[in-house]
Design an enzyme around this catalytic site. Structure first.
Site, PDB file in Angstrom:
ATOM      1  N   ASP A 291       0.708  -1.464  -0.159  1.00 51.00           N
ATOM      2  CA  ASP A 291      -0.151   0.096  -0.123  1.00 51.00           C
ATOM      3  C   ASP A 291       0.968   1.270  -0.131  1.00 51.00           C
ATOM      4  O   ASP A 291       2.143   1.204   0.314  1.00 51.00           O
ATOM      5  CB  ASP A 291      -0.813  -0.113   1.166  1.00 51.00           C
ATOM      6  CG  ASP A 291      -2.059   0.696   0.949  1.00 51.00           C
ATOM      7  OD1 ASP A 291      -2.400   1.409   0.084  1.00 51.00           O
ATOM      8  OD2 ASP A 291      -2.831   0.927   2.026  1.00 51.00           O
ATOM      9  N   LYS A 292       0.238   2.476  -0.415  1.00 44.20           N
ATOM     10  CA  LYS A 292       0.862   3.692  -0.143  1.00 44.20           C
ATOM     11  C   LYS A 292      -0.016   4.558   0.530  1.00 44.20           C
ATOM     12  O   LYS A 292      -1.321   4.368   0.342  1.00 44.20           O
ATOM     13  CB  LYS A 292       1.499   4.282  -1.689  1.00 44.20           C
ATOM     14  CG  LYS A 292       0.467   4.561  -2.635  1.00 44.20           C
ATOM     15  CD  LYS A 292      -0.541   5.864  -2.433  1.00 44.20           C
ATOM     16  CE  LYS A 292       0.058   6.894  -2.334  1.00 44.20           C
ATOM     17  NZ  LYS A 292      -1.271   8.119  -2.219  1.00 44.20           N
ATOM     18  N   HIS A 293       0.474   5.757   1.173  1.00 45.00           N
ATOM     19  CA  HIS A 293      -0.232   6.597   1.828  1.00 45.00           C
ATOM     20  C   HIS A 293       0.375   7.848   1.547  1.00 45.00           C
ATOM     21  O   HIS A 293       1.576   8.261   1.517  1.00 45.00           O
ATOM     22  CB  HIS A 293      -0.358   6.285   3.238  1.00 45.00           C
ATOM     23  CG  HIS A 293      -1.381   7.306   3.853  1.00 45.00           C
ATOM     24  ND1 HIS A 293      -2.781   7.372   3.847  1.00 45.00           N
ATOM     25  CD2 HIS A 293      -1.003   8.736   4.488  1.00 45.00           C
ATOM     26  CE1 HIS A 293      -3.138   8.291   4.568  1.00 45.00           C
ATOM     27  NE2 HIS A 293      -2.325   9.121   4.690  1.00 45.00           N
ATOM     28  N   SER A 294      -0.618   8.950   1.192  1.00 46.44           N
ATOM     29  CA  SER A 294      -0.031  10.329   1.032  1.00 46.44           C
ATOM     30  C   SER A 294      -0.766  11.289   2.159  1.00 46.44           C
ATOM     31  O   SER A 294      -1.681  10.984   2.488  1.00 46.44           O
ATOM     32  CB  SER A 294      -0.781  10.927  -0.353  1.00 46.44           C
ATOM     33  OG  SER A 294      -0.407  12.467  -0.419  1.00 46.44           O
TER      34      SER A 294
ATOM     35  N   THR B  26      -9.166  11.038  -1.287  1.00 38.52           N
ATOM     36  CA  THR B  26      -9.300  10.089  -2.364  1.00 38.52           C
ATOM     37  C   THR B  26     -10.789   9.611  -2.326  1.00 38.52           C
ATOM     38  O   THR B  26     -11.279   9.285  -3.354  1.00 38.52           O
ATOM     39  CB  THR B  26      -8.364   8.814  -2.084  1.00 38.52           C
ATOM     40  OG1 THR B  26      -7.031   9.447  -2.282  1.00 38.52           O
ATOM     41  CG2 THR B  26      -8.521   7.768  -3.082  1.00 38.52           C
TER      42      THR B  26
ATOM     43  N   ARG C  78     -10.628  15.510  14.286  1.00 41.61           N
ATOM     44  CA  ARG C  78      -9.272  16.573  13.830  1.00 41.61           C
ATOM     45  C   ARG C  78      -9.892  17.535  12.687  1.00 41.61           C
ATOM     46  O   ARG C  78      -9.114  18.619  12.855  1.00 41.61           O
ATOM     47  CB  ARG C  78      -8.060  15.652  13.674  1.00 41.61           C
ATOM     48  CG  ARG C  78      -7.586  14.789  14.652  1.00 41.61           C
ATOM     49  CD  ARG C  78      -6.697  13.889  14.293  1.00 41.61           C
ATOM     50  NE  ARG C  78      -5.656  14.309  13.419  1.00 41.61           N
ATOM     51  CZ  ARG C  78      -5.098  13.694  12.410  1.00 41.61           C
ATOM     52  NH1 ARG C  78      -5.645  12.571  11.870  1.00 41.61           N
ATOM     53  NH2 ARG C  78      -4.382  14.191  11.462  1.00 41.61           N
TER      54      ARG C  78
ATOM     55  N   SER D  15      -2.642   7.697  13.209  1.00 40.71           N
ATOM     56  CA  SER D  15      -3.996   7.713  12.377  1.00 40.71           C
ATOM     57  C   SER D  15      -3.696   7.057  11.042  1.00 40.71           C
ATOM     58  O   SER D  15      -4.291   5.948  10.881  1.00 40.71           O
ATOM     59  CB  SER D  15      -4.521   9.189  11.819  1.00 40.71           C
ATOM     60  OG  SER D  15      -5.492   8.848  10.956  1.00 40.71           O
TER      61      SER D  15
ATOM     62  N   LYS E   4      -4.596   2.512  10.569  1.00 34.62           N
ATOM     63  CA  LYS E   4      -5.277   1.829   9.442  1.00 34.62           C
ATOM     64  C   LYS E   4      -4.616   0.893   8.681  1.00 34.62           C
ATOM     65  O   LYS E   4      -4.843  -0.208   8.233  1.00 34.62           O
ATOM     66  CB  LYS E   4      -5.838   3.152   8.611  1.00 34.62           C
ATOM     67  CG  LYS E   4      -6.964   3.842   8.998  1.00 34.62           C
ATOM     68  CD  LYS E   4      -7.680   4.862   8.143  1.00 34.62           C
ATOM     69  CE  LYS E   4      -6.529   5.968   7.582  1.00 34.62           C
ATOM     70  NZ  LYS E   4      -6.582   6.985   8.877  1.00 34.62           N
ATOM     71  N   LYS E   5      -3.285   1.135   8.182  1.00 40.40           N
ATOM     72  CA  LYS E   5      -2.531   0.317   7.365  1.00 40.40           C
ATOM     73  C   LYS E   5      -2.081  -0.807   8.421  1.00 40.40           C
ATOM     74  O   LYS E   5      -2.174  -1.890   7.613  1.00 40.40           O
ATOM     75  CB  LYS E   5      -0.998   1.308   6.991  1.00 40.40           C
ATOM     76  CG  LYS E   5      -1.312   2.464   6.442  1.00 40.40           C
ATOM     77  CD  LYS E   5      -2.395   2.213   5.184  1.00 40.40           C
ATOM     78  CE  LYS E   5      -2.557   3.591   4.470  1.00 40.40           C
ATOM     79  NZ  LYS E   5      -3.364   3.354   3.090  1.00 40.40           N
TER      80      LYS E   5
END
Length: 444
Positions: free
Chosen positions: A86-89, A126, A174, A189, A193-194
């Protein structure tokens, strides 16, 4: 012997308000209250503000991450054919990378159960982009999520009710309490999730610049190191790239506009150099961490082939259909995605070359059009936004506008046009302009 009584939440909030350290048990009690609803919104907001102002040390951040992960189920993928990646921005303007990289990595043999988020503050989300697709369910039940990952190789969804429910509530609060930028809260956060998604590795895109939450390189680097170190402490291999957000990543900003833009790129009908450069860089890191490529050049070539062959577009179409969207979204996006009734070009007050952009101001202009939220439960107008955004170094004038505004009415269009003009800085035509590197640092 009787069990030790649970600490009062207001006392724990006071401890952090006064700058003292919370023990893992105390953090666990707060997180349990967030997840169960025992803590009111006011108490959750107060804790977030106390953590924002006084910080959480590394051990507190690890404890918060672990507690939020444990507040729901943790997925396992024992029989999938490929590494779970996975990736996260951290968020920006015009960042539609997830819509491109998830299906491309899936086409290269990865399994991508991407749990994404909604817009925070001035940035796009997203899930809000995917909500622009009619029928697409961004909040499916866990069975549908797992089934889609298995059939399409990727699924981009929000947190299901079962995954990190404490984070789901804290995330929303938040957004409306000016506590988004806290490095420990962001770290916990993202990683909760990841970790709950059962990943084998994670790639992080940490933005820096005017359109990022971490506007300075120093803050962005601190966040990237926090994410990589806390992930490693939790047994999750991770790499972070620092990328530029001193201007929008793509030439569009707005939910349906960005979704259509990504689809046109997947279909080979359009290109976008900056957006694709970050997509390929992050995707290559994902393939390398997953053991799907021997080196960066091979990983990049595999991703380029997935786009050129249509394999990435096919995975995207399978994902959309499996999650309730139209089966012909790649072939006919204009048929399905909402369009704003008012489209107006924004010409500059004088000719020149773009020397700088306040990307955050452009994001706020989209929010003001109705394309983002000012309250946690606000509805979003998916059709509105900005398109054809001029980039740094481009000549602009009567023949090349700064942008086009997509608005619901003329008054909104006029306000957005004024905001766009104010966001751009121009130099004299022909004057050399410096553009910072798009990918600034790799942290592993």
């Amino acid at each position: 012997m009787s069990a030790e009584p649970a600490p009062l939440p207001q006392e724990l909030i006071r401890v952090k308000r006064d700058g003292a350290r919370l023990a893992p048990r105390e953090i666990g009690a707060l997180v349990a209250g967030v997840a169960s609803g025992a803590l009111s919104d006011a108490q959750v907001g107060a804790f977030a503000m106390a953590a924002f102002l006084n910080g959480l040390d590394r051990d507190e951040t690890v404890a918060l991450t672990a507690a939020m992960t444990a507040s729901g189920v943790r997925l396992d993928w024992p029989d999938v054919d490929g590494p779970v990646l996975d990736k996260h921005s951290t968020g920006g303007i015009g960042d539609a990378v997830s819509l491109l990289v998830a299906p491309a990595v899936a086409a290269c043999g990865g399994v991508v159960p991407m749990i994404a988020g909604r817009g925070l503050g001035h940035t796009g989300g997203t899930l809000d982009k995917l909500d622009a697709i009619p029928g697409y369910v961004t909040g499916p039940n866990l069975d549908v999520f797992v089934r889609t990952v298995r059939s399409a190789g990727c699924a981009i969804v929000g947190q299901t009710a079962e995954i990190a429910p404490a984070d789901r509530r804290l995330y929303a609060i938040r957004d409306v309490t000016a506590t988004v930028e806290s490095i420990p809260l962001i770290t916990a956060s993202i990683l909760s999730k990841k970790l709950a998604a059962g990943l084998s590795s994670l790639v992080l895109d940490v933005k820096t610049g005017s359109g990022a939450f971490m506007a300075t390189t120093k803050r962005a680097e601190a966040l990237a190191r926090s994410l990589v170190e806390v992930a490693a402490g939790a047994g999750l291999p991770a790499v972070a790239l620092l990328t530029d957000m001193d201007e929008p990543l793509a030439c569009v900003a707005g939910n349906a506009l960005e979704t259509r833009h990504a689809i046109e790129i997947l279909a080979g009908r359009r290109s976008d150099a900056r957006l694709m450069e970050v997509t390929l860089a992050l995707g290559a890191e994902m393939l390398l961490l997953g053991g799907l490529a021997p080196d960066a050049a091979s990983a990049r070539s595999a991703l380029e082939a997935a786009f050129a062959s249509g394999a990435a577009a096919e995975r995207f179409a399978l994902m959309v259909a499996a999650l309730g969207g139209p089966g012909d979204i790649v072939e006919r996006p204009a048929t399905h995605l909402a369009a704003a009734p008012i489209v107006r070009a924004v010409t500059p007050e004088r000719d020149g070359v773009v020397s700088g952009v306040d990307a955050r101001a452009l994001g706020l202009a989209v929010v003001a059009l109705g394309g983002g939220r000012t309250g946690a439960d606000d509805a979003i107008d998916h059709a509105v936004g900005l398109a054809e955004l001029a980039g740094v170094g481009e000549e602009v004038g009567a023949a090349r506008p700064l942008a086009t505004v997509h608005a619901r009415d003329e008054a909104d269009a006029e306000r957005a046009a004024a905001a766009v003009r104010a966001a751009y800085r121009l130099a004299a035509s022909g004057e050399p302009v410096r553009r910072p590197p798009l990918i600034q640092e790799r942290i592993a």
